[in-house]
Design an enzyme around this catalytic site. Structure first.
Site, PDB file in Angstrom:
ATOM      1  N   ASP A  94       0.797  -1.233   0.000  1.00  0.00           N
ATOM      2  CA  ASP A  94       0.000   0.000   0.000  1.00  0.00           C
ATOM      3  C   ASP A  94       0.827   1.280   0.000  1.00  0.00           C
ATOM      4  O   ASP A  94       0.305   2.357   0.270  1.00  0.00           O
ATOM      5  CB  ASP A  94      -0.926   0.012   1.222  1.00  0.00           C
ATOM      6  CG  ASP A  94      -0.171   0.038   2.533  1.00  0.00           C
ATOM      7  OD1 ASP A  94       1.024  -0.319   2.539  1.00  0.00           O
ATOM      8  OD2 ASP A  94      -0.762   0.412   3.561  1.00  0.00           O
ATOM      9  N   GLU A  95       2.108   1.188  -0.327  1.00  0.00           N
ATOM     10  CA  GLU A  95       2.943   2.390  -0.258  1.00  0.00           C
ATOM     11  C   GLU A  95       4.109   2.283  -1.232  1.00  0.00           C
ATOM     12  O   GLU A  95       4.664   1.211  -1.439  1.00  0.00           O
ATOM     13  CB  GLU A  95       3.477   2.547   1.172  1.00  0.00           C
ATOM     14  CG  GLU A  95       4.171   3.857   1.438  1.00  0.00           C
ATOM     15  CD  GLU A  95       4.489   4.021   2.921  1.00  0.00           C
ATOM     16  OE1 GLU A  95       4.855   5.144   3.305  1.00  0.00           O
ATOM     17  OE2 GLU A  95       4.371   3.041   3.677  1.00  0.00           O
TER      18      GLU A  95
END
Length: 351
Positions: A94-95
């Site tokens: 997610d990053e």
């Protein structure tokens, strides 16, 4: 991404929208992987035990993780990234860091690119994302947490020093809870306090990290965005419903963990030489035991037998709540020159 796992669950199940949910954490010994923003208002957060989370938020809803679903959505998001630049360095599902200095859209504004990417993620995937924009990875990372959820913050070149001087030391990326407490004891509460300390002082009190702190507080962080991050290790672990007090009871658990590690290695088409056994005791103290083999392995039986040997290597300190096995020193790592004898092992938790 904003509360990624929890947001995916709320998107896929409209009944969960607006409600405090925790991904994982169910059961007596469960640990939370992610919490929705509604749950965070009660103090619920990732890595917290489900038992404590339930006390903080009695109406918390526990949802079973679906990691294949999270992987699929992460791939869709990364495809959007690659439409703007090939310099994408994922940190997790997610990053990611993006270097848009020379981007495919010919857009000179990193802030406008970030805004456009966030809008596309919302329209094409259905989730909100936040962004930090600045002159290097460190400041961009710090800025990305400023206007969460669904926001962004730009720290322009002329604002960097002032921004860092006023920054709470707890918001410095790389300063954890223990380090923050140590800095408080030394009278370091803000970036300005940190900046007042000499590199010798910081090295004396924080070792190798001292040099890092000295330079980042001055806006100096030369790490490039690395699009092809080499996997350093692959691991699996299990937390048990009841503490285990005998090695005999642990063998079956290790067998299952070794099987999972082997399947992941084979799926990723990698193998490794260093087997590490991770033991977390009932008092939460952590111990690791490692053995480096003269050849690469990915076979389940070889992994299990090595982990078994490490288990019996010395007497256990206490009853055990968690066991994990990781394989590092992988065949994906570049070969070192003869004079480079040191081996760098970075353990990485995989769900």
């Amino acid at each position: 991404m904003d509360a990624f796992y929890a947001s995916v669950e709320q998107m896929d199940n409209p009944d969960l929208k607006g409600k405090p949910i925790a991904v994982g954490g169910g059961g007596k010994r469960g640990v939370i992987s992610a919490a929705s923003y509604e749950a965070r208002k009660f103090g619920v957060k990732s890595a917290m035990s489900g038992n404590l989370a339930s006390k903080l938020c009695p109406h918390l809803i526990f949802v079973k993780p679906r990691f294949e679903r999270y992987h699929d959505i992460s791939k869709k998001i990364r495809r959007i990234f690659f439409e703007y630049t090939d310099l994408v360095e994922p940190l997790s599902l997610d990053e990611a860091y993006l270097d848009v200095t020379h981007n495919k859209k010919g857009n000179p504004s990193a802030s406008l690119i970030a805004k456009e990417i966030r809008e596309r993620i919302l329209n094409e995937v259905g989730l909100t994302a936040s962004a930090g924009i600045s002159i290097n990875k460190f400041i961009a990372k710090v800025a990305s947490d400023y206007n969460k959820p669904n926001g962004q913050k730009t720290v322009n070149p002329e604002e960097v020093i002032t921004f860092l001087e006023q920054l709470d030391i707890r918001k410095f990326y790389g300063v954890g809870k223990v380090t923050a407490e140590k800095m408080y004891q030394l009278g370091i509460f803000t970036g300005n306090d940190l900046k007042s300390k000499s590199i010798e002082f910081l090295n004396d009190h924080f070792g190798k990290s001292g040099r890092y702190y000295y330079y980042v507080v001055r806006g100096i962080h030369t790490s490039e965005v690395k699009p092809n991050r080499i996997r350093k290790s692959l691991a699996a672990e299990r937390t048990f419903k009841e503490n285990l007090s005998s090695e005999i009871f642990m063998l079956e658990k290790l067998d299952h963990i070794a099987d999972e590690v082997s399947r992941r290695l084979i799926k990723s088409k990698v193998s490794g030489k260093t087997v590490t056994l991770k033991i977390k005791y009932s008092d939460f103290t952590l111990q690791t035991r490692s053995k480096t083999l003269p050849y690469f392995i990915s076979d389940k039986e070889l992994i299990f037998e090595t982990a078994k040997e490490l288990l019996y290597q010395e007497k256990l300190n206490n009853s055990v709540r968690l066991l994990g096995i990781s394989l590092s020193n992988l065949n994906t790592e570049p070969k070192k020159k003869p004079e480079q004898n040191s081996v760098s092992v970075q353990l990485k938790f995989e769900f």
